[in-house]
Design an enzyme around this catalytic site. Structure first.
Site, PDB file in Angstrom:
ATOM      1  N   LYS A 199       0.849  -1.192   0.000  1.00 36.70           N
ATOM      2  CA  LYS A 199       0.000   0.000   0.000  1.00 36.70           C
ATOM      3  C   LYS A 199       0.882   1.239   0.000  1.00 36.70           C
ATOM      4  O   LYS A 199       1.803   1.363   0.831  1.00 36.70           O
ATOM      5  CB  LYS A 199      -0.915  -0.008   1.229  1.00 36.70           C
TER       6      LYS A 199
ATOM      7  N   ASP B  21      -0.174  -0.248  -4.636  1.00 35.56           N
ATOM      8  CA  ASP B  21      -1.559   0.220  -4.770  1.00 35.56           C
ATOM      9  C   ASP B  21      -1.688   1.530  -3.988  1.00 35.56           C
ATOM     10  O   ASP B  21      -1.539   1.538  -2.762  1.00 35.56           O
ATOM     11  CB  ASP B  21      -2.523  -0.835  -4.210  1.00 35.56           C
TER      12      ASP B  21
ATOM     13  N   GLU C 152      -1.169   0.287  -9.133  1.00 33.54           N
ATOM     14  CA  GLU C 152      -2.648   0.307  -9.087  1.00 33.54           C
ATOM     15  C   GLU C 152      -3.126   1.638  -8.510  1.00 33.54           C
ATOM     16  O   GLU C 152      -2.633   2.071  -7.455  1.00 33.54           O
ATOM     17  CB  GLU C 152      -3.099  -0.864  -8.208  1.00 33.54           C
TER      18      GLU C 152
ATOM     19  N   ASP D 297      -8.692  -0.106 -10.285  1.00 31.22           N
ATOM     20  CA  ASP D 297      -9.464  -0.814  -9.254  1.00 31.22           C
ATOM     21  C   ASP D 297     -10.725   0.007  -8.973  1.00 31.22           C
ATOM     22  O   ASP D 297     -11.778  -0.205  -9.597  1.00 31.22           O
ATOM     23  CB  ASP D 297      -8.585  -1.018  -8.005  1.00 31.22           C
TER      24      ASP D 297
ATOM     25  N   LYS E 291     -12.918  -7.974  -8.916  1.00 30.11           N
ATOM     26  CA  LYS E 291     -13.284  -8.276  -7.526  1.00 30.11           C
ATOM     27  C   LYS E 291     -14.683  -8.870  -7.505  1.00 30.11           C
ATOM     28  O   LYS E 291     -15.658  -8.178  -7.844  1.00 30.11           O
ATOM     29  CB  LYS E 291     -13.238  -7.003  -6.679  1.00 30.11           C
TER      30      LYS E 291
ATOM     31  N   GLN F  57     -11.681  -7.216  -1.714  1.00 27.54           N
ATOM     32  CA  GLN F  57     -12.387  -6.087  -1.105  1.00 27.54           C
ATOM     33  C   GLN F  57     -12.224  -6.136   0.411  1.00 27.54           C
ATOM     34  O   GLN F  57     -13.083  -5.700   1.146  1.00 27.54           O
ATOM     35  CB  GLN F  57     -13.864  -6.134  -1.544  1.00 27.54           C
TER      36      GLN F  57
HETATM   37  C1  MUC Z   1      -7.596  -2.549  -2.657  1.00 27.04           C
HETATM   38  O1  MUC Z   1      -7.188  -3.241  -3.577  1.00 27.04           O
HETATM   39  O2  MUC Z   1      -7.615  -1.348  -2.835  1.00 27.04           O
HETATM   40  C2  MUC Z   1      -8.964  -1.153  -0.156  1.00 27.04           C
HETATM   41  C3  MUC Z   1      -9.906  -0.280  -0.587  1.00 27.04           C
HETATM   42  C4  MUC Z   1     -10.691  -0.963  -1.527  1.00 27.04           C
HETATM   43  O3  MUC Z   1     -11.638  -0.543  -2.171  1.00 27.04           O
HETATM   44  O4  MUC Z   1     -10.248  -2.245  -1.667  1.00 27.04           O
HETATM   45  C5  MUC Z   1      -9.204  -2.468  -0.746  1.00 27.04           C
HETATM   46  C6  MUC Z   1      -8.048  -3.157  -1.364  1.00 27.04           C
HETATM   47 MG    MG Z   2      -6.833  -1.395  -4.925  1.00 24.21          MG
END
Ligand code: MUC
Ligand code: MG
Length: 367
Positions: free
Chosen positions: A162, A191, A217, A242, A266, A294
């Protein structure tokens, strides 16, 4: 297979290790168990995880939209009438995880009725996926220690880091520390959950260029329309959409406009039916996909792996299937385990979601 009852049960299970990222954090899994009952006595199950920072849904809104709008619209239809089900669900805008849980619960019913695993009905490509683990915000040394623990205990060798903090250089330092500690054989990608500006993201990508990242991402907001295309044009690695690509139409827009070059699929937001449409779009356009998460519990993770393992293109890359490892408990009678870095689908009819009644009684919030 007529639908005779639909339950939306709120439950709450704390995390042992909360996940923090640019758009929010998760400390307690306050999800909704969705159960669809048929006149033949079958029950299909799935879970809906509220993510207000991504979809505007809350636990209360998911329960309300299912109880007040979706359940009355679906009662009397059968599990074979999924196109009719979706036509009715789509009369209401938004609410993606509520709609998706209903879709997946119907597939669970189909599998049970046929006596076959849903993953086989969807495509049956393989029986397992390699697992990718998300490393949330923390000081760099803690992020490294977590990744090493996850690798040593579960055999996982793909990590999504992250990023999206300010200053961006903290994230660059964390990624560098992870690469140095984990070595060249581990897959790393980042991400940003829309946290950076496009200009900071461009600087960060240049400073990260020697780390061999697999993907980037959602580094900056999709609403920064021109800046985002400018950023994606200079990225030398696929740029995954995403939050900006949550429907087939958004996938089309992001890909054709050059605002993304790969897609996160997802099941929590597109179920099985619409995830197949998204996957086929990506295959048709020659775009790579990653099975995203998610921040699902074990029920949602079983759904993700059933879908990912069903399709060749969805199982090329490791799937994000490990968030449940950070929870203190879950609802399944037989908990999921990651072995040698892989997660297997459940054999047997349907999705294999067998809920422990005592655990459900302990964690449900409506009684
Ligand atoms: C992700 O891939 O971003 C965090 C916020 C969201 O919408 O999904 C998670 C994981
Ligand atoms: Mg994401």
């Amino acid at each position: 297979m007529k639908i005779v009852g639909i339950e939306a049960i709120p439950f709450a299970i704390p995390y042992a290790k909360p996940l923090r990222f640019a758009s929010g954090e998760v400390r307690i899994a306050e999800h909704v168990l969705v159960r669809v009952h048929t006149d033949e006595g079958l029950t299909g199950s799935a879970e809906a995880p509220p993510r207000p920072y991504t979809y505007g849904e809350t636990q209360e809104s998911i329960v309300a939209v299912i109880d007040k709008i979706f359940a009355p619209q679906l009662l009397g239809l059968t599990a074979l009438e999924r196109a009719a089900v979706h036509e009715r669900l789509d009369r209401t805008v938004g609410n993606p995880t509520a709609k998706s849980a209903l879709d997946m619960a119907l597939w669970d019913i189909l599998g049970q009725a046929a006596g076959m695993p849903v993953s086989g009905l969807l495509g049956g490509y393989t029986d397992r996926m390699r697992v990718s683990h998300m490393v949330g915000f923390a000081p760099a040394a803690e992020m490294v220690a977590e990744a090493e623990r996850i690798r040593d205990v579960h055999g996982i060798t793909t990590f999504k880091v992250k990023v999206g903090r300010h200053p961006y250089t903290d994230d660059v330092a964390a990624c560098r520390a992870l690469r140095e500690a984990l070595g060249p054989d581990v897959d790393l990608y980042i991400d940003g959950n829309r946290g950076w500006s496009a200009s900071d993201a461009a600087r960060a990508l240049r400073e990260l260029a020697d780390l061999g990242l697999t993907f980037a991402e959602e580094l900056c907001p999709a609403d920064d329309v021109l800046a985002r295309r400018w950023l994606v044009r200079q990225s030398t690695i696929p740029f995954i959409a995403d939050e900006s690509a949550t429907t087939p139409a958004e996938v089309t827009r992001e890909l054709l406009s050059g605002a993304a070059t790969a897609i996160s699929v997802k099941t929590a937001r597109t179920g099985f039916s619409t995830s197949q449409r998204v996957l086929h779009q990506c295959e048709g356009l020659g775009v790579e996909v990653v099975m995203g998460n998610q921040i699902d519990g074990q029920i949602g993770t079983l759904c993700s792996v059933a879908f990912g393992a069903a399709h060749r293109s969805a199982s090329v890359h490791a799937g994000e299937l490990s968030n449940f490892l950070d929870m203190t408990d879950d609802l399944l009678t037989e908990p999921l385990t990651v072995e040698s870095g892989t997660l297997r689908i459940r054999e047997g009819a349907g999705l294999g979601i067998d809920i422990d009644p005592e655990k459900l009684a302990r964690y449900r919030q409506d009684r």
